[in-house]
Scaffold this motif. Structure first.
Motif, PDB file in Angstrom:
ATOM      1  N   MET A   1       0.846  -1.186   0.000  1.00 15.16           N
ATOM      2  CA  MET A   1       0.000   0.000   0.000  1.00 15.16           C
ATOM      3  C   MET A   1       0.884   1.239   0.000  1.00 15.16           C
ATOM      4  SD  MET A   1      -3.192  -0.745  -0.167  1.00 15.16           S
ATOM      5  CE  MET A   1      -3.664  -2.390  -0.635  1.00 15.16           C
TER       6      MET A   1
ATOM      7  N   GLU B   1       0.226   4.189  -0.400  1.00 15.71           N
ATOM      8  CA  GLU B   1      -0.306   5.345   0.293  1.00 15.71           C
ATOM      9  C   GLU B   1       0.017   5.310   1.784  1.00 15.71           C
ATOM     10  OE1 GLU B   1      -1.932   2.917  -1.259  1.00 15.71           O
ATOM     11  OE2 GLU B   1      -4.035   2.775  -0.642  1.00 15.71           O
TER      12      GLU B   1
ATOM     13  N   THR C   1      -0.129  -0.514  -5.080  1.00 18.39           N
ATOM     14  CA  THR C   1      -1.242   0.355  -5.441  1.00 18.39           C
ATOM     15  C   THR C   1      -0.782   1.565  -6.250  1.00 18.39           C
ATOM     16  OG1 THR C   1      -1.002   1.462  -3.305  1.00 18.39           O
ATOM     17  CG2 THR C   1      -2.668  -0.257  -3.469  1.00 18.39           C
ATOM     18  N   ASP C   2      -1.632   1.972  -7.186  1.00 18.77           N
ATOM     19  CA  ASP C   2      -1.378   3.153  -8.007  1.00 18.77           C
ATOM     20  C   ASP C   2      -2.297   4.269  -7.531  1.00 18.77           C
ATOM     21  OD1 ASP C   2      -0.789   5.018  -9.907  1.00 18.77           O
ATOM     22  OD2 ASP C   2      -1.877   4.030 -11.520  1.00 18.77           O
ATOM     23  N   HIS C   3      -1.807   5.063  -6.575  1.00 15.55           N
ATOM     24  CA  HIS C   3      -2.578   6.171  -6.023  1.00 15.55           C
ATOM     25  C   HIS C   3      -1.856   7.485  -6.274  1.00 15.55           C
ATOM     26  CE1 HIS C   3      -5.977   4.993  -3.136  1.00 15.55           C
ATOM     27  NE2 HIS C   3      -5.749   3.946  -3.910  1.00 15.55           N
TER      28      HIS C   3
ATOM     29  N   SER D   1       2.069   8.631  -1.078  1.00 17.11           N
ATOM     30  CA  SER D   1       1.475   8.229  -2.353  1.00 17.11           C
ATOM     31  C   SER D   1       2.534   8.356  -3.442  1.00 17.11           C
ATOM     32  CB  SER D   1       0.241   9.072  -2.684  1.00 17.11           C
ATOM     33  OG  SER D   1      -0.668   8.324  -3.464  1.00 17.11           O
TER      34      SER D   1
ATOM     35  N   THR E   1      -3.888  -0.076 -11.968  1.00 14.82           N
ATOM     36  CA  THR E   1      -3.656   1.244 -12.539  1.00 14.82           C
ATOM     37  C   THR E   1      -4.839   1.632 -13.428  1.00 14.82           C
ATOM     38  OG1 THR E   1      -1.963   2.602 -13.629  1.00 14.82           O
ATOM     39  CG2 THR E   1      -2.457   0.479 -14.634  1.00 14.82           C
TER      40      THR E   1
ATOM     41  N   GLN F   1      -7.212  -9.536  -3.812  1.00 19.99           N
ATOM     42  CA  GLN F   1      -6.464  -8.707  -2.875  1.00 19.99           C
ATOM     43  C   GLN F   1      -7.188  -8.797  -1.537  1.00 19.99           C
ATOM     44  OE1 GLN F   1      -6.925  -4.364  -3.023  1.00 19.99           O
ATOM     45  NE2 GLN F   1      -4.726  -4.250  -3.388  1.00 19.99           N
TER      46      GLN F   1
ATOM     47  N   HIS G   1      -7.435  -7.749   2.206  1.00 21.91           N
ATOM     48  CA  HIS G   1      -7.090  -6.875   3.328  1.00 21.91           C
ATOM     49  C   HIS G   1      -7.349  -7.623   4.638  1.00 21.91           C
ATOM     50  CE1 HIS G   1      -6.895  -3.572   0.490  1.00 21.91           C
ATOM     51  NE2 HIS G   1      -8.128  -3.843   0.086  1.00 21.91           N
TER      52      HIS G   1
ATOM     53  N   HIS H   1      -2.672  -7.905   2.407  1.00 23.82           N
ATOM     54  CA  HIS H   1      -2.359  -6.571   2.902  1.00 23.82           C
ATOM     55  C   HIS H   1      -2.727  -6.501   4.382  1.00 23.82           C
ATOM     56  CE1 HIS H   1      -3.901  -2.237   3.504  1.00 23.82           C
ATOM     57  NE2 HIS H   1      -2.631  -2.298   3.827  1.00 23.82           N
TER      58      HIS H   1
END
Length: 323
Positions: free
Chosen positions: A1, A3, A28-30, A41, A64, A219, A221, A300
């Protein structure tokens, strides 16, 4: 993650995970974190390249969005370059996007059906570029949402990266089965996930493919800590968005999310995310997803206790799982 962790720390944790028996990385793509307290990020493609140097497993962005911040051609180039750097290891995860990340470029934010249509058209552009570039020829595209002038990718691996589409509903899952190499979703109740797998398989059969041989990725969590109380505190403080029982795609600011996070209560995580100090409880939930038919699961842990999590799960959880 990404972020939640600075890029150098994320790279180090990926290497540590591999030393404990994990075999791949989804990043992650944030453009922004969910809530300000998460605090980071970084740019996913830079971090994935660094992770590739420190690990040997698979790696991909999960997911993405090649429809707003970046044109599909740019995402195709980034993916092809990563595939050339790490042959056979990189896969490309694609989603329809969230306003939190995509609205920053100032474009109109459409309703979900248009976002999904844009996503599948972006997939068409990327697949054309991959196929044409491997064949050594230029391609072009003119569609409802994207234009591509005659061009190719001049850096391209011999085999194109697999393309996986994020699906949370049955229509998108079926469409993914017809048009891409696999699909990605997030963990949840069996009665939500089983229909997604079924629709994906139906879509694959419609075009003569066998879904059993295709990647089906989840995914997952979770919140693990030394005590149940600490695990719940981590969930509430570090990952309150996991307990938000409403659509989040149209929320534009981490500060808006922060206000909504204050409404999340411990009971809101029930059925959405396992919160427990017992490795056996987590093992059972991971096994349930494997038994449903998922071929890869990315874990995650929402707390900052990453080193302890990786050690405990590498020792007490992963060895007991049955593929």
């Amino acid at each position: 993650m990404l972020e939640r962790f600075p890029p150098a720390e994320a790279v180090a944790l990926a290497a540590l995970a591999e030393s404990h028996g994990f075999r791949g990385v989804m990043a992650t793509d944030h453009f922004q974190p969910w809530v300000p307290a998460q605090g980071e990020s970084s740019f996913v493609w830079s971090v994935l390249a660094a992770i590739g140097e420190r690990t040997t497993g698979d790696l991909g962005p999960g997911v993405t969005t090649p429809t707003f911040r970046m044109h599909p051609a740019v995402v195709a180039q980034a993916s092809a370059t990563l595939g050339a750097l790490y042959p056979g290891r990189h896969w490309l995860g694609i989603g329809s996007g969230e306003a939190l990340n995509e609205h920053v470029v100032g474009k109109y934010w459409p309703e979900a059906p248009e976002r999904i249509n844009r996503m599948f058209e972006a997939v068409d552009v990327i697949r054309k570029l991959f196929a044409g570039s491997i064949a050594g020829r230029d391609v072009r595209h003119s569609g409802p949402h994207f234009r591509l002038e005659s061009t190719r990718l001049w850096t391209m691996p011999p085999v194109a990266p697999e393309i996986l589409v994020a699906a949370s509903g049955p229509v998108t899952a079926r469409r993914a089965g017809r048009s891409v190499d696999g699909f990605i979703t997030i963990g949840g109740p069996t009665d939500r996930l089983a229909p997604l797998l079924q629709r994906f398989a139906e879509g694959a059969r419609e075009v003569g493919r066998d879904a059993r041989a295709m990647p089906k990725v989840v995914q997952l969590h979770l919140s693990w800590a030394a005590t149940d109380e600490e695990a719940m505190r981590n969930a509430l403080v570090e990952w309150p968005n996991g307990g938000m029982r409403f659509p989040r795609s149209d929320i534009r600011s981490p500060y808006e999310f922060d206000q909504l996070a204050r409404t999340v209560r411990p009971e809101d995580f029930a059925g959405r995310m396992v919160v427990s100090a017992d490795p056996g409880v987590h093992r059972a939930d991971i096994q349930r997803h494997l038994d449903l038919g998922f071929t890869r699961i990315y874990l995650h842990n929402v707390g900052r206790n990453q080193a302890e999590f990786l050690e405990v799960f590498g020792r007490d959880v992963l060895p007991g799982l049955r593929a």
